[in-house]
Write a protein that holds these residues in place. Structure first.
Motif, mmCIF file in Angstrom:
data_model
loop_
_atom_site.group_PDB
_atom_site.id
_atom_site.type_symbol
_atom_site.label_atom_id
_atom_site.label_comp_id
_atom_site.label_asym_id
_atom_site.label_seq_id
_atom_site.Cartn_x
_atom_site.Cartn_y
_atom_site.Cartn_z
ATOM 1 N N ILE A 30 0.834 -1.201 0.000
ATOM 2 C CA ILE A 30 0.000 0.000 0.000
ATOM 3 C C ILE A 30 0.867 1.249 0.000
ATOM 4 O O ILE A 30 0.644 2.187 -0.780
ATOM 5 C CB ILE A 30 -0.955 -0.004 1.207
ATOM 6 N N LYS A 31 1.872 1.275 0.864
ATOM 7 C CA LYS A 31 2.746 2.454 0.957
ATOM 8 C C LYS A 31 3.479 2.701 -0.357
ATOM 9 O O LYS A 31 3.631 3.849 -0.794
ATOM 10 C CB LYS A 31 3.735 2.280 2.106
ATOM 11 N N ASN A 32 3.924 1.637 -1.011
ATOM 12 C CA ASN A 32 4.608 1.787 -2.297
ATOM 13 C C ASN A 32 3.665 2.298 -3.373
ATOM 14 O O ASN A 32 4.071 3.048 -4.271
ATOM 15 C CB ASN A 32 5.219 0.455 -2.730
ATOM 16 N N ALA A 33 2.392 1.883 -3.289
ATOM 17 C CA ALA A 33 1.415 2.285 -4.309
ATOM 18 C C ALA A 33 0.936 3.724 -4.127
ATOM 19 O O ALA A 33 0.286 4.268 -5.025
ATOM 20 C CB ALA A 33 0.217 1.330 -4.287
ATOM 21 N N LEU A 34 1.283 4.345 -3.008
ATOM 22 C CA LEU A 34 0.876 5.731 -2.787
ATOM 23 C C LEU A 34 1.528 6.678 -3.790
ATOM 24 O O LEU A 34 0.991 7.755 -4.080
ATOM 25 C CB LEU A 34 1.232 6.166 -1.359
ATOM 26 N N GLY A 35 2.691 6.294 -4.307
ATOM 27 C CA GLY A 35 3.326 7.074 -5.357
ATOM 28 C C GLY A 35 3.666 8.496 -4.966
ATOM 29 O O GLY A 35 3.501 9.423 -5.761
ATOM 30 N N GLY A 36 4.120 8.688 -3.750
ATOM 31 C CA GLY A 36 4.499 10.027 -3.319
ATOM 32 C C GLY A 36 3.416 10.774 -2.585
ATOM 33 O O GLY A 36 3.680 11.828 -1.988
ATOM 34 N N VAL A 37 2.185 10.279 -2.642
ATOM 35 C CA VAL A 37 1.104 10.907 -1.883
ATOM 36 C C VAL A 37 1.288 10.544 -0.406
ATOM 37 O O VAL A 37 1.640 9.413 -0.067
ATOM 38 C CB VAL A 37 -0.271 10.411 -2.380
ATOM 39 N N GLY A 38 1.070 11.504 0.469
ATOM 40 C CA GLY A 38 1.285 11.273 1.897
ATOM 41 C C GLY A 38 0.344 10.235 2.476
ATOM 42 O O GLY A 38 -0.814 10.118 2.039
ATOM 43 N N PRO A 39 0.804 9.460 3.452
ATOM 44 C CA PRO A 39 -0.024 8.401 4.029
ATOM 45 C C PRO A 39 -1.247 8.920 4.767
ATOM 46 O O PRO A 39 -2.169 8.152 5.049
ATOM 47 C CB PRO A 39 0.942 7.691 4.994
ATOM 48 N N GLU A 40 -1.292 10.224 5.069
ATOM 49 C CA GLU A 40 -2.451 10.769 5.776
ATOM 50 C C GLU A 40 -3.736 10.656 4.948
ATOM 51 O O GLU A 40 -4.829 10.729 5.501
ATOM 52 C CB GLU A 40 -2.211 12.229 6.180
ATOM 53 N N ILE A 41 -3.611 10.466 3.639
ATOM 54 C CA ILE A 41 -4.809 10.254 2.827
ATOM 55 C C ILE A 41 -5.500 8.953 3.233
ATOM 56 O O ILE A 41 -6.684 8.744 2.973
ATOM 57 C CB ILE A 41 -4.477 10.253 1.320
ATOM 58 N N ILE A 42 -4.744 8.089 3.909
ATOM 59 C CA ILE A 42 -5.300 6.841 4.443
ATOM 60 C C ILE A 42 -5.491 6.939 5.951
ATOM 61 O O ILE A 42 -6.540 6.576 6.480
ATOM 62 C CB ILE A 42 -4.380 5.652 4.108
ATOM 63 N N THR A 43 -4.494 7.440 6.646
ATOM 64 C CA THR A 43 -4.558 7.453 8.103
ATOM 65 C C THR A 43 -5.506 8.516 8.642
ATOM 66 O O THR A 43 -6.032 8.388 9.751
ATOM 67 C CB THR A 43 -3.163 7.677 8.701
ATOM 68 N N ASN A 44 -5.743 9.569 7.854
ATOM 69 C CA ASN A 44 -6.676 10.628 8.263
ATOM 70 C C ASN A 44 -7.518 11.049 7.060
ATOM 71 O O ASN A 44 -7.416 12.169 6.567
ATOM 72 C CB ASN A 44 -5.896 11.824 8.827
ATOM 73 N N PRO A 45 -8.364 10.147 6.567
ATOM 74 C CA PRO A 45 -9.077 10.394 5.318
ATOM 75 C C PRO A 45 -10.183 11.444 5.460
ATOM 76 O O PRO A 45 -10.800 11.571 6.517
ATOM 77 C CB PRO A 45 -9.684 9.026 4.996
ATOM 78 N N ASP A 46 -10.398 12.183 4.379
ATOM 79 C CA ASP A 46 -11.517 13.131 4.303
ATOM 80 C C ASP A 46 -12.543 12.543 3.339
ATOM 81 O O ASP A 46 -12.391 12.630 2.117
ATOM 82 C CB ASP A 46 -11.016 14.494 3.816
ATOM 83 N N ILE A 47 -13.583 11.955 3.887
ATOM 84 C CA ILE A 47 -14.585 11.267 3.069
ATOM 85 C C ILE A 47 -15.402 12.254 2.236
ATOM 86 O O ILE A 47 -16.046 11.885 1.268
ATOM 87 C CB ILE A 47 -15.521 10.423 3.976
ATOM 88 N N THR A 48 -15.374 13.536 2.605
ATOM 89 C CA THR A 48 -16.135 14.540 1.844
ATOM 90 C C THR A 48 -15.375 15.008 0.605
ATOM 91 O O THR A 48 -15.919 15.753 -0.213
ATOM 92 C CB THR A 48 -16.456 15.761 2.725
ATOM 93 N N ASP A 49 -14.128 14.598 0.459
ATOM 94 C CA ASP A 49 -13.291 15.027 -0.654
ATOM 95 C C ASP A 49 -13.364 13.984 -1.770
ATOM 96 O O ASP A 49 -12.807 12.886 -1.650
ATOM 97 C CB ASP A 49 -11.848 15.188 -0.170
ATOM 98 N N ALA A 50 -14.036 14.323 -2.866
ATOM 99 C CA ALA A 50 -14.249 13.373 -3.959
ATOM 100 C C ALA A 50 -12.940 12.930 -4.602
ATOM 101 O O ALA A 50 -12.808 11.767 -5.015
ATOM 102 C CB ALA A 50 -15.166 13.989 -5.014
ATOM 103 N N THR A 51 -11.976 13.831 -4.688
ATOM 104 C CA THR A 51 -10.686 13.485 -5.282
ATOM 105 C C THR A 51 -9.973 12.447 -4.430
ATOM 106 O O THR A 51 -9.416 11.475 -4.944
ATOM 107 C CB THR A 51 -9.812 14.738 -5.440
ATOM 108 N N GLN A 52 -9.999 12.646 -3.120
ATOM 109 C CA GLN A 52 -9.411 11.654 -2.209
ATOM 110 C C GLN A 52 -10.112 10.303 -2.350
ATOM 111 O O GLN A 52 -9.463 9.252 -2.393
ATOM 112 C CB GLN A 52 -9.528 12.126 -0.753
ATOM 113 N N ASN A 53 -11.424 10.347 -2.408
ATOM 114 C CA ASN A 53 -12.179 9.096 -2.496
ATOM 115 C C ASN A 53 -11.809 8.300 -3.743
ATOM 116 O O ASN A 53 -11.633 7.078 -3.686
ATOM 117 C CB ASN A 53 -13.683 9.380 -2.487
#
Length: 200
Positions: A30-53
């Motif tokens: 999972i961490k390798n597949a993040l491709g430079g995106v910070g892990p907080e997109i998983i550890t502190n997700p914003d479900i209201t953000d369509a791009t994140q989803n």
């Protein structure tokens, strides 16, 4: 078992990834597949953000086959009704593992975590895989660590309930049942199409 509010598949995906980013088996993938995106997109997700989803759905597709009709999510129904739910200790006793060789063998072909836990306590290892991971999680449970919600699936409210995500955690709980909370919040998804899944 008591159903709470309905939730979106966006929330389910976020909780799934949150549970597995620290797992020994899937965390690095999972961490390798993040491709430079910070892990907080998983550890502190914003479900209201369509791009994140959308990013999380693509990520779960890469690492576990979600939305790609592969791996764990092969033939997975596109429409599932998801709920948060409260399970009692007794409810957890009847929750089954997915139909998979390792879990079948570990549980003595019962697919029940309570039986697998007994085998682990008796020193039985399956396919040369160490049981240390279960014991590590059990230690975390005893120390009061809060885990992401386990994710279950079922064809309907009268059918068997199967673990989709959280096999190691439910097993670790049964190593010493007094550490299972009287009530525990989980996620459960319903679809009659689950009966056609090999894993179900």
């Amino acid at each position: 078992m008591r159903l709470l509010q309905r939730i979106s598949d966006d929330e389910v995906v976020a909780e799934f990834l949150k549970a597995e980013i620290n797992s020994k088996r899937f965390g690095d993938k999972i961490k390798n597949a993040l491709g430079g995106v910070g892990p907080e997109i998983i550890t502190n997700p914003d479900i209201t953000d369509a791009t994140q989803n959308q990013f999380r759905k693509r990520l779960l597709g890469k690492v576990r086959g979600y939305g790609n009709n592969t791996e764990l999510f092969e033939n997975f129904p596109p429409e599932v009704i998801w709920h948060k739910a409260i399970f009692s200790r007794k409810d957890l006793c009847s929750v089954m593992y997915i139909n998979y060789s390792y879990w079948n063998e570990l549980s003595g072909n019962s697919r029940l975590a309570i039986n697998a836990a007994k085998n682990i306590q008796n020193g039985i290892e399956v396919f040369g895989v160490s049981n240390d991971g279960f014991k590590d999680i059990h230690l975390d449970i005893k120390q009061g660590y809060t885990f992401p919600k386990m994710i279950f699936i079922s064809a309907n409210e009268k059918a068997r309930i199967v673990v989709l995500e959280g096999h190691a955690r439910i097993t670790a709980y049964f190593l010493e049942t007094e550490y299972i909370p009287e009530e525990i919040e989980v996620i459960i998804g319903y679809s009659e199409d689950f009966v056609d899944l090999d894993l179900y």
